[in-house]
Design a protein around this motif. Sequence first.
Motif, PDB file in Angstrom:
ATOM      1  N   ALA A 177       0.742  -1.178  -0.028  1.00 29.40           N
ATOM      2  CA  ALA A 177       0.148  -0.231   0.042  1.00 29.40           C
ATOM      3  C   ALA A 177       0.926   1.271   0.077  1.00 29.40           C
ATOM      4  CB  ALA A 177      -0.812  -0.240   1.175  1.00 29.40           C
ATOM      5  N   LYS A 178       1.883   1.164   0.772  1.00 29.25           N
ATOM      6  CA  LYS A 178       2.829   2.501   0.638  1.00 29.25           C
ATOM      7  C   LYS A 178       3.631   2.475  -0.601  1.00 29.25           C
ATOM      8  CE  LYS A 178       7.479   3.915   2.188  1.00 29.25           C
ATOM      9  NZ  LYS A 178       8.569   3.865   3.028  1.00 29.25           N
ATOM     10  N   ALA A 179       3.819   1.429  -1.346  1.00 29.35           N
ATOM     11  CA  ALA A 179       4.431   1.417  -2.485  1.00 29.35           C
ATOM     12  C   ALA A 179       3.702   2.078  -3.493  1.00 29.35           C
ATOM     13  CB  ALA A 179       4.914  -0.009  -2.783  1.00 29.35           C
ATOM     14  N   VAL A 258       6.735  -2.902 -10.387  1.00 23.85           N
ATOM     15  CA  VAL A 258       6.997  -3.255  -9.006  1.00 23.85           C
ATOM     16  C   VAL A 258       8.028  -4.414  -8.769  1.00 23.85           C
ATOM     17  CG1 VAL A 258       6.033  -3.603  -6.517  1.00 23.85           C
ATOM     18  CG2 VAL A 258       4.665  -2.119  -8.384  1.00 23.85           C
ATOM     19  N   GLU A 259       9.055  -4.147  -8.439  1.00 19.87           N
ATOM     20  CA  GLU A 259      10.156  -5.091  -8.411  1.00 19.87           C
ATOM     21  C   GLU A 259      10.353  -5.666  -7.022  1.00 19.87           C
ATOM     22  OE1 GLU A 259      12.487  -7.988  -8.853  1.00 19.87           O
ATOM     23  OE2 GLU A 259      13.454  -6.493  -7.231  1.00 19.87           O
ATOM     24  N   CYS A 260       9.942  -6.965  -6.930  1.00 16.30           N
ATOM     25  CA  CYS A 260       9.722  -7.540  -5.493  1.00 16.30           C
ATOM     26  C   CYS A 260      10.731  -8.937  -5.262  1.00 16.30           C
ATOM     27  CB  CYS A 260       8.258  -8.000  -5.235  1.00 16.30           C
ATOM     28  SG  CYS A 260       7.034  -6.746  -5.716  1.00 16.30           S
ATOM     29  N   VAL A 280       9.753   3.067 -11.647  1.00 18.88           N
ATOM     30  CA  VAL A 280       9.983   1.377 -11.069  1.00 18.88           C
ATOM     31  C   VAL A 280      10.258   1.658  -9.560  1.00 18.88           C
ATOM     32  CG1 VAL A 280      11.981  -0.229 -11.229  1.00 18.88           C
ATOM     33  CG2 VAL A 280      11.336   1.297 -13.238  1.00 18.88           C
ATOM     34  N   CYS A 281       9.385   0.801  -9.135  1.00 17.87           N
ATOM     35  CA  CYS A 281       9.562   0.725  -7.377  1.00 17.87           C
ATOM     36  C   CYS A 281      10.326  -0.455  -7.042  1.00 17.87           C
ATOM     37  CB  CYS A 281       8.241   0.689  -6.941  1.00 17.87           C
ATOM     38  SG  CYS A 281       8.054   0.672  -5.165  1.00 17.87           S
TER      39      CYS A 281
END
Length: 368
Positions: A177-179, A258-260, A280-281
């Motif tokens: 949610a923050k991301a 979103v790179e996890c 890019v997060c």
Amino acid sequence: MPDDLPALGAASPSAGKDEGVRAVTVTPGVANTLRLIEDQPEPAPEEGSILVEALAVGICGTDHEIISGEYGEAPPGADRLVIGHESLGRVLEDPTGTLQPGDLVAGVVRHPDPVPCSNCAVGEWDMCRNGQFTEHGIKGLPGFARDRWRLQPRFAVKLDPTLSRVGVLLEPTSVVAKAWDHIERIGHRAEWQPQTVLVTGAGPIGLLAALLATQRGLAVHVLDRATEGPKPELVAALGATYHAVPVNDLPFEPDVVVECTGAPTVVLDVMCKAGPTGIVCLAGVSSGGRSIDFDAGALNRALVLENNVVFGSVNANRRHWDLAVEALTRADQGWLGSLLTRRVPVEAYAEAYTAGPDDIKVVLEFAS
């Protein structure tokens, strides 16, 4: 589908207090010291006025790294750290009247530093500037992997009873949610109409990031190495598209990534893959210690000429926890339940902290 957690109901303030507190602990910085202590003292009133009975604790990579001795910090004066930062519990008593006995609750992990820095002073403790924050089960605060724990009211997040089976997912949901909050803030630097999202990694963080992307009406693509098991089906159930190919083989340029995974080659590839004005997060943490032959000049050229943004995101403040409650409440509960691939009773704690080949989210259960 995993079995349900025990039904919620009003609990006696004295429930279980005479039985001793079981707690899963480690000696910080020392590998393989994971132990279930059966006679821990009751949580000290100084920890908070709200007394909570633990129902379940989620297990993630951070726990495995603490168990391996990579980091972790016990509370002042203590030799061992109670681990567990993904919490779900039932309120036993709250003399402040903020919550009622029987309420379902989770605990905010990070607390602001005592100085405080400029961000902690305004409730943005996830963006602490001086590193003096504390975190339940990680840094300087006892965790939630114990029969009972306490919270201050501002760190207690109430959940709807409909989330009794899946509410343990609230902490990782707060992280994504923050991301998404920060992705959207950055996006509005200009006219922003994103359409395509790429999520790399189909673990709990990746799948929840994909969930929040679908809730925003975006076309979602999830990339992971697995070709079998539950991950492709979970992605398809979201209405998203699953890929098990290298990033460079994808036939599109995403507006948002979103790179996890934290995998260095994936991190570099997605920076190059993002489309013009792309964001890019980086939500995965790399282990470090690995060198890669890479054309940094070409990456710089692409980022500059296409007005792209790359940023890191970790943790969450109270506002993000509240956004996470909204996201979980809106989600399909059956789909969320499918992320909880193993539920292990606390008596078999060692089994819970041993990774399995098809694990997505393992839950340690405390309630009888």
